[in-house]
Design a protein around this motif. Structure first.
Motif, PDB file in Angstrom:
ATOM      1  N   GLU A  20      43.143  27.364  19.232  1.00 52.70           N
ATOM      2  CA  GLU A  20      44.581  27.251  19.027  1.00 52.70           C
ATOM      3  C   GLU A  20      45.165  28.247  20.273  1.00 52.70           C
ATOM      4  N   ALA A  22      48.392  30.039  20.291  1.00 52.44           N
ATOM      5  CA  ALA A  22      49.375  30.599  19.280  1.00 52.44           C
ATOM      6  C   ALA A  22      49.435  32.028  19.289  1.00 52.44           C
ATOM      7  N   GLY A  28      40.594  31.596  18.349  1.00 48.80           N
ATOM      8  CA  GLY A  28      39.993  30.621  17.444  1.00 48.80           C
ATOM      9  C   GLY A  28      38.517  31.083  16.904  1.00 48.80           C
ATOM     10  N   TYR A  83      43.305  21.042  25.439  1.00 41.99           N
ATOM     11  CA  TYR A  83      44.511  21.183  25.791  1.00 41.99           C
ATOM     12  C   TYR A  83      44.787  20.728  27.473  1.00 41.99           C
ATOM     13  N   HIS A 129      43.359  25.590   7.867  1.00 38.73           N
ATOM     14  CA  HIS A 129      42.896  24.298   8.444  1.00 38.73           C
ATOM     15  C   HIS A 129      41.948  23.643   7.801  1.00 38.73           C
TER      16      HIS A 129
END
Length: 155
Positions: A20, A22, A28, A83, A129
């Protein structure tokens, strides 16, 4: 309605099950290449380009020897798959050109340094998650994911 951005390409989750952008970091969880029961929590901070990699119980990665380890390279490569290289580079504040296509190449463009960071927050997000993946399929909303008021209220 919330717009979900589709992945740039489909990812294989065995090596990097969680990635991610973030909290101002690329972060990760990366599976160990040697021990099926071990995972590494890896991160690169966007502003300082500080990196860290450790097991989920904060044992430092043995591959951190003055440069990003193989877990950080795998994380960056999977972030590019998820991404796209432009979004990852922009998030990490890295200048790239058309020759950069992988996460490893993005990391190579950074003036990185090692800075220990705790793994608990990222690993906890990963476990959360996983918990969502274990829920039975349903179209009903999950109360803890309803952060925003309904746009249909009052109609």
């Amino acid at each position: 309605m919330l717009r979900v951005v589709a992945p740039a390409r489909a990812r294989k989750l065995a090596k990097v099950p969680f990635v991610e952008l973030a909290d101002g970091r690329l972060q990760g969880v990366v599976s160990s290449g040697t021990d099926i029961e071990r995972v590494y929590v890896s991160s690169v901070t966007a502003t300082t380009h500080a990196y860290h990699c450790s097991t989920n119980n904060n044992r430092p990665c043995g591959g951190l020897r003055g440069a990003p380890c193989k877990h950080l390279h795998a994380l960056a490569d999977e972030a590019v798959v998820q991404y796209g290289v432009d979004r990852v580079a922009r998030y990490l504040r890295v200048e790239i050109d058309d020759t950069v296509a992988t996460g490893r190449q993005v990391l190579a463009r950074m003036d990185t340094r090692h800075e220990p960071t705790p793994a608990a927050v990222v690993f906890s997000r990963f476990l959360r998650h996983l918990a969502y993946l274990e829920l039975p399929a349903s179209a009903a909303p999950l109360p803890e994911l309803q952060w925003f008021p309904s746009t249909l209220a009052g109609r």
